[in-house]
Design an enzyme around this catalytic site. Sequence first.
Site, mmCIF file in Angstrom:
data_model
loop_
_atom_site.group_PDB
_atom_site.id
_atom_site.type_symbol
_atom_site.label_atom_id
_atom_site.label_comp_id
_atom_site.label_asym_id
_atom_site.label_seq_id
_atom_site.Cartn_x
_atom_site.Cartn_y
_atom_site.Cartn_z
ATOM 1 N N THR A 64 0.810 -1.360 -0.073
ATOM 2 C CA THR A 64 0.012 0.006 0.015
ATOM 3 C C THR A 64 0.915 1.132 -0.167
ATOM 4 O OG1 THR A 64 -0.200 -0.341 2.480
ATOM 5 C CG2 THR A 64 -2.159 -0.936 0.917
ATOM 6 N N GLY A 66 1.802 5.389 1.273
ATOM 7 C CA GLY A 66 1.581 6.007 2.491
ATOM 8 C C GLY A 66 2.758 6.081 3.523
ATOM 9 N N GLY A 67 3.444 4.671 3.044
ATOM 10 C CA GLY A 67 4.784 4.744 3.720
ATOM 11 C C GLY A 67 4.672 4.358 5.345
ATOM 12 N N LYS A 78 -2.112 7.119 16.133
ATOM 13 C CA LYS A 78 -3.167 7.867 16.687
ATOM 14 C C LYS A 78 -4.352 7.224 16.738
ATOM 15 C CE LYS A 78 0.018 10.000 16.859
ATOM 16 N NZ LYS A 78 1.432 9.715 16.516
ATOM 17 N N HIS A 472 -14.205 33.386 22.558
ATOM 18 C CA HIS A 472 -14.368 32.661 24.116
ATOM 19 C C HIS A 472 -15.583 32.016 23.899
ATOM 20 C CE1 HIS A 472 -14.561 32.940 28.302
ATOM 21 N NE2 HIS A 472 -16.099 33.121 28.245
HETATM 22 P P1 FAD Z 1 8.238 6.617 4.777
HETATM 23 O O1 FAD Z 1 7.205 7.238 5.365
HETATM 24 O O2 FAD Z 1 9.347 5.725 5.842
HETATM 25 O O3 FAD Z 1 8.256 6.233 3.372
HETATM 26 C C1 FAD Z 1 9.317 5.452 2.710
HETATM 27 C C2 FAD Z 1 8.734 4.573 1.915
HETATM 28 O O4 FAD Z 1 9.599 4.246 0.746
HETATM 29 C C3 FAD Z 1 8.328 3.215 2.609
HETATM 30 O O5 FAD Z 1 6.966 2.972 2.421
HETATM 31 C C4 FAD Z 1 9.017 2.046 1.952
HETATM 32 O O6 FAD Z 1 8.374 0.824 1.653
HETATM 33 C C5 FAD Z 1 9.511 2.833 0.631
HETATM 34 N N1 FAD Z 1 10.868 2.427 0.278
HETATM 35 C C6 FAD Z 1 12.038 2.482 0.731
HETATM 36 N N2 FAD Z 1 12.934 1.818 0.025
HETATM 37 C C7 FAD Z 1 12.353 1.869 -1.021
HETATM 38 C C8 FAD Z 1 12.845 1.235 -2.509
HETATM 39 N N3 FAD Z 1 14.218 0.920 -2.707
HETATM 40 N N4 FAD Z 1 12.001 0.958 -3.464
HETATM 41 C C9 FAD Z 1 10.546 1.241 -3.261
HETATM 42 N N5 FAD Z 1 10.009 1.929 -2.057
HETATM 43 C C10 FAD Z 1 10.974 1.954 -1.175
HETATM 44 N N6 FAD Z 1 5.483 11.763 12.238
HETATM 45 C C11 FAD Z 1 4.589 12.975 12.622
HETATM 46 O O7 FAD Z 1 5.009 13.956 11.840
HETATM 47 N N7 FAD Z 1 3.710 12.803 13.153
HETATM 48 C C12 FAD Z 1 3.321 11.605 13.844
HETATM 49 O O8 FAD Z 1 2.541 11.694 14.753
HETATM 50 C C13 FAD Z 1 4.078 10.434 13.649
HETATM 51 N N8 FAD Z 1 3.949 9.228 14.202
HETATM 52 C C14 FAD Z 1 4.617 8.185 14.171
HETATM 53 C C15 FAD Z 1 4.514 7.188 14.686
HETATM 54 C C16 FAD Z 1 5.284 5.892 14.763
HETATM 55 C C17 FAD Z 1 5.075 4.731 15.395
HETATM 56 C C18 FAD Z 1 6.453 5.999 13.828
HETATM 57 C C19 FAD Z 1 7.412 4.902 13.521
HETATM 58 C C20 FAD Z 1 6.646 7.251 12.925
HETATM 59 C C21 FAD Z 1 6.012 8.278 13.254
HETATM 60 N N9 FAD Z 1 6.196 9.537 12.657
HETATM 61 C C22 FAD Z 1 5.259 10.869 12.871
HETATM 62 C C23 FAD Z 1 7.214 9.755 11.605
HETATM 63 C C24 FAD Z 1 6.751 9.760 10.317
HETATM 64 O O9 FAD Z 1 6.168 8.351 9.779
HETATM 65 C C25 FAD Z 1 7.896 9.934 9.300
HETATM 66 O O10 FAD Z 1 8.626 11.085 9.573
HETATM 67 C C26 FAD Z 1 7.287 9.976 7.671
HETATM 68 O O11 FAD Z 1 6.618 8.791 7.516
HETATM 69 C C27 FAD Z 1 8.515 9.993 6.820
HETATM 70 O O12 FAD Z 1 8.246 9.902 5.418
HETATM 71 P P2 FAD Z 1 9.229 9.606 4.308
HETATM 72 O O13 FAD Z 1 8.138 9.544 3.035
HETATM 73 O O14 FAD Z 1 10.398 10.106 4.255
HETATM 74 O O15 FAD Z 1 9.442 7.911 4.792
HETATM 75 P P1 NAI Z 2 13.112 9.562 19.837
HETATM 76 O O1 NAI Z 2 14.721 10.077 18.927
HETATM 77 O O2 NAI Z 2 11.883 10.353 19.993
HETATM 78 O O3 NAI Z 2 13.550 9.079 21.235
HETATM 79 C C1 NAI Z 2 14.597 7.974 21.519
HETATM 80 C C2 NAI Z 2 14.828 7.928 22.952
HETATM 81 O O4 NAI Z 2 15.544 6.933 23.515
HETATM 82 C C3 NAI Z 2 15.691 9.324 23.386
HETATM 83 O O5 NAI Z 2 15.314 9.784 24.476
HETATM 84 C C4 NAI Z 2 17.100 8.681 23.701
HETATM 85 O O6 NAI Z 2 17.551 9.226 24.633
HETATM 86 C C5 NAI Z 2 16.727 7.202 24.083
HETATM 87 N N1 NAI Z 2 17.718 6.089 23.943
HETATM 88 C C6 NAI Z 2 18.652 6.107 22.741
HETATM 89 N N2 NAI Z 2 19.378 4.928 23.015
HETATM 90 C C7 NAI Z 2 19.037 4.403 24.065
HETATM 91 C C8 NAI Z 2 19.566 3.264 24.884
HETATM 92 N N3 NAI Z 2 20.428 2.415 24.290
HETATM 93 N N4 NAI Z 2 18.648 2.894 26.049
HETATM 94 C C9 NAI Z 2 17.631 3.698 26.648
HETATM 95 N N5 NAI Z 2 17.231 4.943 25.845
HETATM 96 C C10 NAI Z 2 17.916 5.015 24.560
HETATM 97 O O7 NAI Z 2 12.988 8.188 18.913
HETATM 98 P P2 NAI Z 2 11.416 7.373 18.772
HETATM 99 O O8 NAI Z 2 10.666 7.650 19.956
HETATM 100 O O9 NAI Z 2 12.149 5.975 18.412
HETATM 101 O O10 NAI Z 2 10.766 7.962 17.478
HETATM 102 C C11 NAI Z 2 11.617 7.948 16.287
HETATM 103 C C12 NAI Z 2 11.211 9.196 15.376
HETATM 104 O O11 NAI Z 2 9.929 8.943 15.009
HETATM 105 C C13 NAI Z 2 11.491 10.492 16.098
HETATM 106 O O12 NAI Z 2 12.278 11.120 15.511
HETATM 107 C C14 NAI Z 2 10.100 10.978 15.951
HETATM 108 O O13 NAI Z 2 10.352 12.374 15.424
HETATM 109 C C15 NAI Z 2 9.121 10.067 14.839
HETATM 110 N N6 NAI Z 2 7.827 10.058 15.742
HETATM 111 C C16 NAI Z 2 7.155 11.130 15.590
HETATM 112 C C17 NAI Z 2 5.881 11.304 16.427
HETATM 113 C C18 NAI Z 2 5.194 12.463 16.414
HETATM 114 O O14 NAI Z 2 5.380 13.303 15.797
HETATM 115 N N7 NAI Z 2 4.032 12.413 17.341
HETATM 116 C C19 NAI Z 2 5.475 10.083 16.952
HETATM 117 C C20 NAI Z 2 6.285 8.939 16.909
HETATM 118 C C21 NAI Z 2 7.456 8.890 16.271
#
Ligand code: FAD
Ligand code: NAI
Length: 493
Positions: A64, A66-67, A78, A472
């Site tokens: 799908t 959407g990444g 969410k 408000h």
């Molecule tokens: P990705 O979304 O990682 O998309 C890259 C895509 O490229 C993937 O689908 C992969 O399959 C595809 N791909 C890779 N290599 C190849 C290849 N060689 N050929 C074809 N396809 C390929 N960010 C927010 O702003 N708000 C949030 O609330 C938030 N919540 C998150 C919650 C979680 C649990 C996680 C893990 C991340 C969250 N993030 C959030 C971070 C956000 O998902 C990423 O910053 C965002 O998806 C990055 O977009 P991107 O397009 O760079 O990469």
């Molecule tokens: P993060 O970078 O937010 O947090 C990782 C945490 O792990 C840090 O506090 C770091 O000090 C700690 N850490 C690193 N190595 C460790 C170790 N060996 N033992 C214990 N603690 C350790 O990374 P996270 O939560 O994995 O998220 C990854 C990315 O996804 C973030 O960069 C974030 O921007 C994105 N994301 C964004 C969301 C949002 O916008 N609401 C929701 C979820 C993810």
Amino acid sequence: MSLRAVGRGCFRGQALRIRHFAEERDMSESFDVVIIGGGPGGYNAAIRAGQLGLKVACVEGRETLGGTCLNVGCMPSKALLHASELYEAAASGELNSLGVEVQPKLNLEQMMKQKDASVSALTKGIEFLFRKNKAQWIKGWGRLDGPGKVLVTHADGTETTLQARDIVLASGSEPMPLPGVTIDNKRILDSTGALALAEVPKHLVVIGAGVIGLELGSVWRRLGSEVTVVEYLDRICPGLDDETAGALKRTLGKQGINFKLGSKVVSAQASSAGVELALEPAAGGATETLAADYVLVAIGRRPYTEGLGLETVGITTDKRGMLGNQQHRSEVPGIWVIGDVTSGPMLAHKAEDEAIACIERIAGHAAEVNYAVIPSVIYTKPEVASVGSSEQALKEQGRAYKVGKFPFTANSRAKINHEAEGFVKVLADEKTDQILGVHIIGPSAGELIGEYCVAMEFAASAEDIALICHPHPTRSEALRQAAMSVHGWAMQG
Ligand code: FAD
Ligand code: NAI
């Protein structure tokens, strides 16, 4: 499991359909732009390119579009945060106290089902937007194959070569592994595993007190797990404004999340029943053990460049495996990089912004991403939202600044809704009054921060916000009061 391995797990019927599609396709089609990756970076780039009349293809290997964001990131997390928040409001007696008497029963299977249905609708929505904007989805894994060429391997093993004037790398990121703690997505989970558990853990240990750890830790605590967060540093959420991070830790602690700060996990032994972790103080010292039935490893994400064929064009990564960029251009002309695979915060809206700017530049237009105004939100309860500089960053820069703060306890809407925890904090330049940073912990913080993003893009002063009429009763009045407080005349607090 690598992204490719997930992609390979497609059904036989799908593989046959893909083969049929591949056979019908011109085997070396030419495009103006080929994008590798269909996440928020890639799909927004494809849509914008289509809108600008460019002939565009987006190569995505998942089943799908959407990444990470739509499939296993922002959206499913969410969905679970929303559902678990409602469950807790009912289970904790909060609804009863409002005169809404309920006796909730958790149906985890249904909670997961509605999450999956929403995700599926959203990913199909991107397919619709591709059709609408004449962006072609090439299903398969793409790799660079010398300048101007992308070789796509489809699920059935067939290959297609695409020619392109410009190629955009948007391959995203993957979870950072932790040596000694092997993710099996049975007992030791990454975020994808923690979004799809079939039972509520009795004790969930989260490694990493960052965004993923706190959001998914909150989900499972609300659904009944004991949650312990182990963090290497002596604080949570590095990078977040200190005072705001302190307030978040206190409130999550009150909700029942246990924090073990300044600790590192040195090994993990998984069995069919659970996991035994060995922990040490970050600075070294005696080892202690911690038993959990599930462990979530959330210590950050790293750029995903596996199999991209970078060597065929001479692009190199830095020590972290990250691709560099200058206004989205890689070091090789005609190859561009956006999103998580390159520098900057790993956020979906940052990837989207870069996608727009990158495609505009490819089309010969002027475009810029303002990295100083990229908001970030943590979707805990209360939410945390920030934009611009933290107070500690301003101190490090030696910048003279003023602070205005306003608590939600003094905001009538928050109070009447019994959600008055938190505050709005505005940092403004001491001389010019220009807004430099805003940090909100409180109800709907993620929605509220948008006002300050607009203000900062227009280089507004705190006084500008203080003099704007706000409706408000709304939580947004706290934004105005905090701006008034910068000048010492908050009227309601
Ligand atoms: P990705 O979304 O990682 O998309 C890259 C895509 O490229 C993937 O689908 C992969 O399959 C595809 N791909 C890779 N290599 C190849 C290849 N060689 N050929 C074809 N396809 C390929 N960010 C927010 O702003 N708000 C949030 O609330 C938030 N919540 C998150 C919650 C979680 C649990 C996680 C893990 C991340 C969250 N993030 C959030 C971070 C956000 O998902 C990423 O910053 C965002 O998806 C990055 O977009 P991107 O397009 O760079 O990469
Ligand atoms: P993060 O970078 O937010 O947090 C990782 C945490 O792990 C840090 O506090 C770091 O000090 C700690 N850490 C690193 N190595 C460790 C170790 N060996 N033992 C214990 N603690 C350790 O990374 P996270 O939560 O994995 O998220 C990854 C990315 O996804 C973030 O960069 C974030 O921007 C994105 N994301 C964004 C969301 C949002 O916008 N609401 C929701 C979820 C993810």
